[in-house]
Design a protein around this motif. Structure first.
Motif, PDB file in Angstrom:
ATOM      1  N   GLU A  59       0.828  -1.204   0.000  1.00 23.51           N
ATOM      2  CA  GLU A  59       0.000   0.000   0.000  1.00 23.51           C
ATOM      3  C   GLU A  59       0.866   1.259   0.000  1.00 23.51           C
ATOM      4  O   GLU A  59       0.570   2.229  -0.726  1.00 23.51           O
ATOM      5  N   PHE A  62       2.129   1.803  -3.473  1.00 25.58           N
ATOM      6  CA  PHE A  62       1.068   2.321  -4.343  1.00 25.58           C
ATOM      7  C   PHE A  62       0.850   3.814  -4.093  1.00 25.58           C
ATOM      8  O   PHE A  62       0.678   4.599  -5.034  1.00 25.58           O
ATOM      9  N   LYS A  63       0.865   4.204  -2.827  1.00 25.15           N
ATOM     10  CA  LYS A  63       0.704   5.621  -2.505  1.00 25.15           C
ATOM     11  C   LYS A  63       1.868   6.444  -3.049  1.00 25.15           C
ATOM     12  O   LYS A  63       1.678   7.544  -3.577  1.00 25.15           O
ATOM     13  N   PRO A  69      -6.680   4.773  -4.925  1.00 23.16           N
ATOM     14  CA  PRO A  69      -7.236   3.599  -4.239  1.00 23.16           C
ATOM     15  C   PRO A  69      -8.398   3.018  -5.038  1.00 23.16           C
ATOM     16  O   PRO A  69      -9.246   3.744  -5.531  1.00 23.16           O
ATOM     17  N   TYR A  75      -7.273   1.361  -0.390  1.00 20.95           N
ATOM     18  CA  TYR A  75      -6.619   0.379  -1.271  1.00 20.95           C
ATOM     19  C   TYR A  75      -7.031  -1.050  -0.935  1.00 20.95           C
ATOM     20  O   TYR A  75      -6.666  -1.971  -1.671  1.00 20.95           O
ATOM     21  N   ILE A  98      -4.925  -5.836  -2.163  1.00 25.13           N
ATOM     22  CA  ILE A  98      -4.454  -4.450  -2.166  1.00 25.13           C
ATOM     23  C   ILE A  98      -4.512  -3.968  -3.619  1.00 25.13           C
ATOM     24  O   ILE A  98      -3.892  -4.571  -4.497  1.00 25.13           O
ATOM     25  N   GLY A 100      -4.508  -0.762  -6.518  1.00 20.12           N
ATOM     26  CA  GLY A 100      -4.197   0.605  -6.918  1.00 20.12           C
ATOM     27  C   GLY A 100      -4.492   0.814  -8.394  1.00 20.12           C
ATOM     28  O   GLY A 100      -4.311  -0.097  -9.210  1.00 20.12           O
TER      29      GLY A 100
END
Length: 313
Positions: A59, A62-63, A69, A75, A98, A100
């Motif tokens: 996560e 991805f951020k 999200p 997410y 999770i 993205g």
């Protein structure tokens, strides 16, 4: 003239730096595999605090890459997973996909997936190492290698300064080792319409390339467009194309929903589902080459209209 030379030198330096930045990064791959398959992660069993730690790591990546999200809560997409191979006290476990989203404002989306769970201590079934039940099964190849590929492709496509003609949905699946449960749950409860999916790419065990066998690319027969997509594609590794869409990993869940798939896989080895599947045994240069090949396939697929699906069996 001197000023012109300086400007040209600056231009080529910046261009070179940009190209290097956009290539697949070998050190990133090593970092992800070593982290996810360290002893501290205790084999990333579904429902474990270590798998939750792996979820936070994914996560965070991805951020960092500014993916939107696309779970049901940020997410995350939570679901219940059941252990069925053996009778255990905690047979019902909480799991999380999770998810993205790289939103290019396009009508259709390519899904890129890899499962991030493994066997933990091998005590809920699946271990091929009966003498070492209760010891950490690190799962570097299975499937820290695929997750490393997922995260590196997320970085690559989110930072390439190109707005592609397709969106890309990146999914780290949980509970694959319990029977493809994470991908099955997502395809039964999709966070974007299945009708909007161009095709799905799955990475599971892509870290132990054997030049005698080559890389297996499974699912070539699931769309009549794949032959055109692969036309002219070359790689410094050998790869073999297989037609079948079914077969032992998360692409199967998408294939069963009439979605074209490709499954990238370097094959079985002596450490499969054993305690010896460790990070130092991964062929990182070959892993990089596999991802470079995948980029070519993905980019070629973006030249197609929405892909048609074909059953292979």
């Amino acid at each position: 003239m001197k000023q012109l030379k300086c400007l040209l030198l600056l231009f080529f330096s910046l261009s070179t730096a940009f190209c290097i930045a956009q290539d697949i990064n070998l050190e990133n791959l090593k970092k992800h595999v070593y982290y996810l398959s360290s002893d501290q992660m205790k084999g990333r069993a579904t429902g474990s605090k270590e798998l939750k730690k792996a979820a936070r790591y994914i996560e965070k990546e991805f951020k960092k890459h500014r993916l939107s999200p696309k779970g049901t809560k940020g997410y995350r997409q939570s679901f219940e997973a059941k252990v069925r191979r053996l009778v255990v006290a905690d047979s019902i476990r909480t799991a999380e996909n999770i998810i993205g989203f790289l939103d290019n404002g396009a009508p259709y989306t390519i899904v890129i997936g890899a499962h991030y769970d493994h066997l933990g201590l091998g005590d809920f079934g699946g271990s091929k190492d009966p003498d070492n039940i209760g010891k950490i099964h690190n799962g570097a190849d299975d499937n820290a290698s695929g997750v490393a590929g997922l995260l590196e492709l997320a970085r690559y496509y989110s930072s390439n300064q190109v707005q592609e003609d397709f969106n890309i949905l990146f999914i780290a699946f949980s509970a694959e080792e319990l029977g493809l449960l994470g991908s099955k749950y997502w395809t039964e409860n999709p966070t974007l319409p299945l009708s909007d999916i161009h095709w799905m790419l799955n990475m599971d065990m892509i870290g132990r390339y054997n030049p005698n066998n080559g890389l297996a690319i499974i699912g070539y027969g699931t769309s009549p467009q794949f032959p055109e997509i692969f036309e002219g594609i070359q790689s410094d590794i050998k790869f073999n194309l297989s037609k079948d869409g079914n077969g032992g990993s998360d692409q199967t869940s998408f294939y069963k929903k009439d979605i074209p798939v490709l499954f990238f896989h370097t094959g079985g080895h002596e450490d499969y589902h054993k305690t010896g599947d460790d990070a130092e045994k991964i062929d990182y240069q070959a892993l990089k080459s596999i991802l470079q090949l995948e980029v070519k396939v993905i980019d070629h697929s973006m030249k197609q209209k929405k892909m048609d699906f074909t059953w292979t069996n």
